[in-house]
Motif scaffolding. Structure first.
Motif, short mmCIF file in Angstrom:
data_model
loop_
_atom_site.label_atom_id
_atom_site.label_comp_id
_atom_site.label_asym_id
_atom_site.label_seq_id
_atom_site.Cartn_x
_atom_site.Cartn_y
_atom_site.Cartn_z
N SER A 59 -9.63 76.53 69.67
CA SER A 59 -9.37 75.21 70.21
C SER A 59 -7.91 74.85 69.97
O SER A 59 -7.36 75.15 68.91
N HIS A 93 -9.02 63.59 65.40
CA HIS A 93 -10.38 64.06 65.06
C HIS A 93 -10.73 63.82 63.60
O HIS A 93 -11.87 63.99 63.19
N PHE A 101 -14.90 67.74 71.47
CA PHE A 101 -13.74 67.37 72.27
C PHE A 101 -12.58 67.04 71.35
O PHE A 101 -12.76 66.81 70.17
N GLN A 102 -11.36 67.05 71.92
CA GLN A 102 -10.15 66.84 71.14
C GLN A 102 -9.46 65.55 71.58
O GLN A 102 -8.93 65.47 72.67
N GLY A 122 -12.22 72.96 81.37
CA GLY A 122 -12.64 71.71 80.76
C GLY A 122 -12.36 70.48 81.59
O GLY A 122 -12.19 70.55 82.81
N GLU A 124 -10.38 66.33 81.19
CA GLU A 124 -9.49 65.46 80.43
C GLU A 124 -9.70 64.01 80.84
O GLU A 124 -9.97 63.71 82.01
N VAL A 173 -8.09 62.68 75.82
CA VAL A 173 -9.30 63.29 75.26
C VAL A 173 -9.63 64.48 76.15
O VAL A 173 -9.86 64.32 77.35
N SER A 174 -9.63 65.67 75.57
CA SER A 174 -9.92 66.86 76.36
C SER A 174 -11.14 67.59 75.80
O SER A 174 -11.39 67.56 74.60
N TYR A 175 -11.84 68.19 76.71
CA TYR A 175 -13.01 68.99 76.38
C TYR A 175 -12.87 70.32 77.07
O TYR A 175 -12.61 70.37 78.27
N ASP A 176 -12.94 71.40 76.31
CA ASP A 176 -12.83 72.74 76.88
C ASP A 176 -14.19 73.40 76.93
O ASP A 176 -14.92 73.37 75.94
#
Length: 178
Positions: A59, A93, A101-102, A122, A124, A173-176
């Motif tokens: 990540s 986080h 998610f980040q 992902g 965003e 906010v991102s999710y991969d």
């Protein structure tokens, strides 16, 4: 122990038993650039950190984690900030080890318009807290003002800029899907 971005990249690369050439082949970066980055002689952009995280199968948040017991025991427990090229990234986080998610707080100084659009797996979500953020999404410029947001699939070519003479602060906010 130094927990710089470059040090983290080198440690992760070696843990994965990868050579600089293998990482260069996966990212498109030169071996020279990667070597300078690991030695702290060159700066990383969010774009380059994203490419490195994909190549190293980690990540991108790992580059912002404090990653040591002393930091986890500090009362303030403020996460590390990455400053370069008039951009400040702060991970939000809060030492959670297993997150889906980040969240990042990003501060763009006036006129910060460097960086190349890129893609990754992902999604965003961007939410502007201050200023006017210009989002480039599939070669289309979208201006977001304070309290405006956008969400998109990250496999679309994207990046964000500050073309104004005032600072811009926004939440990313991102999710991969990895």
């Amino acid at each position: 122990m130094d927990h710089s971005i470059g040090e983290r990249i080198r440690v992760i690369r070696k843990e994965n038993k990868m050579t600089l050439k293998e990482v260069a082949d996966r990212t498109g970066f030169s071996i020279s650039f990667l070597s300078q980055l690991e030695r702290g002689k060159s700066n990383a952009t969010l774009e380059s950190l994203k490419k490195l995280s994909l190549a190293l199968n980690v990540s991108p948040a790992i580059f912002f984690d404090e990653g040591n017991a002393q930091a986890n025991n500090e009362a303030s427990s403020e996460t590390e900030k990455l400053n370069h090229h008039n951009i400040m990234y702060k991970s939000l986080h809060h030492s959670l080890e297993d997150y889906a998610f980040q969240p990042l707080l990003i501060n763009l100084k006036p006129g910060q318009n460097e960086g190349n659009a890129f893609t990754h797996n992902g999604q965003e979500f961007l939410f502007v807290l201050k200023g006017v953020l210009t989002v480039l999404l599939n070669n289309k410029k979208i201006e977001l003002k304070k309290h405006e947001s956008i969400m998109f699939d990250s496999n679309q070519t994207h990046y964000w800029y500050n073309y104004t003479d005032e600072e811009v602060i926004f939440l990313c906010v991102s999710y991969d899907f990895q």
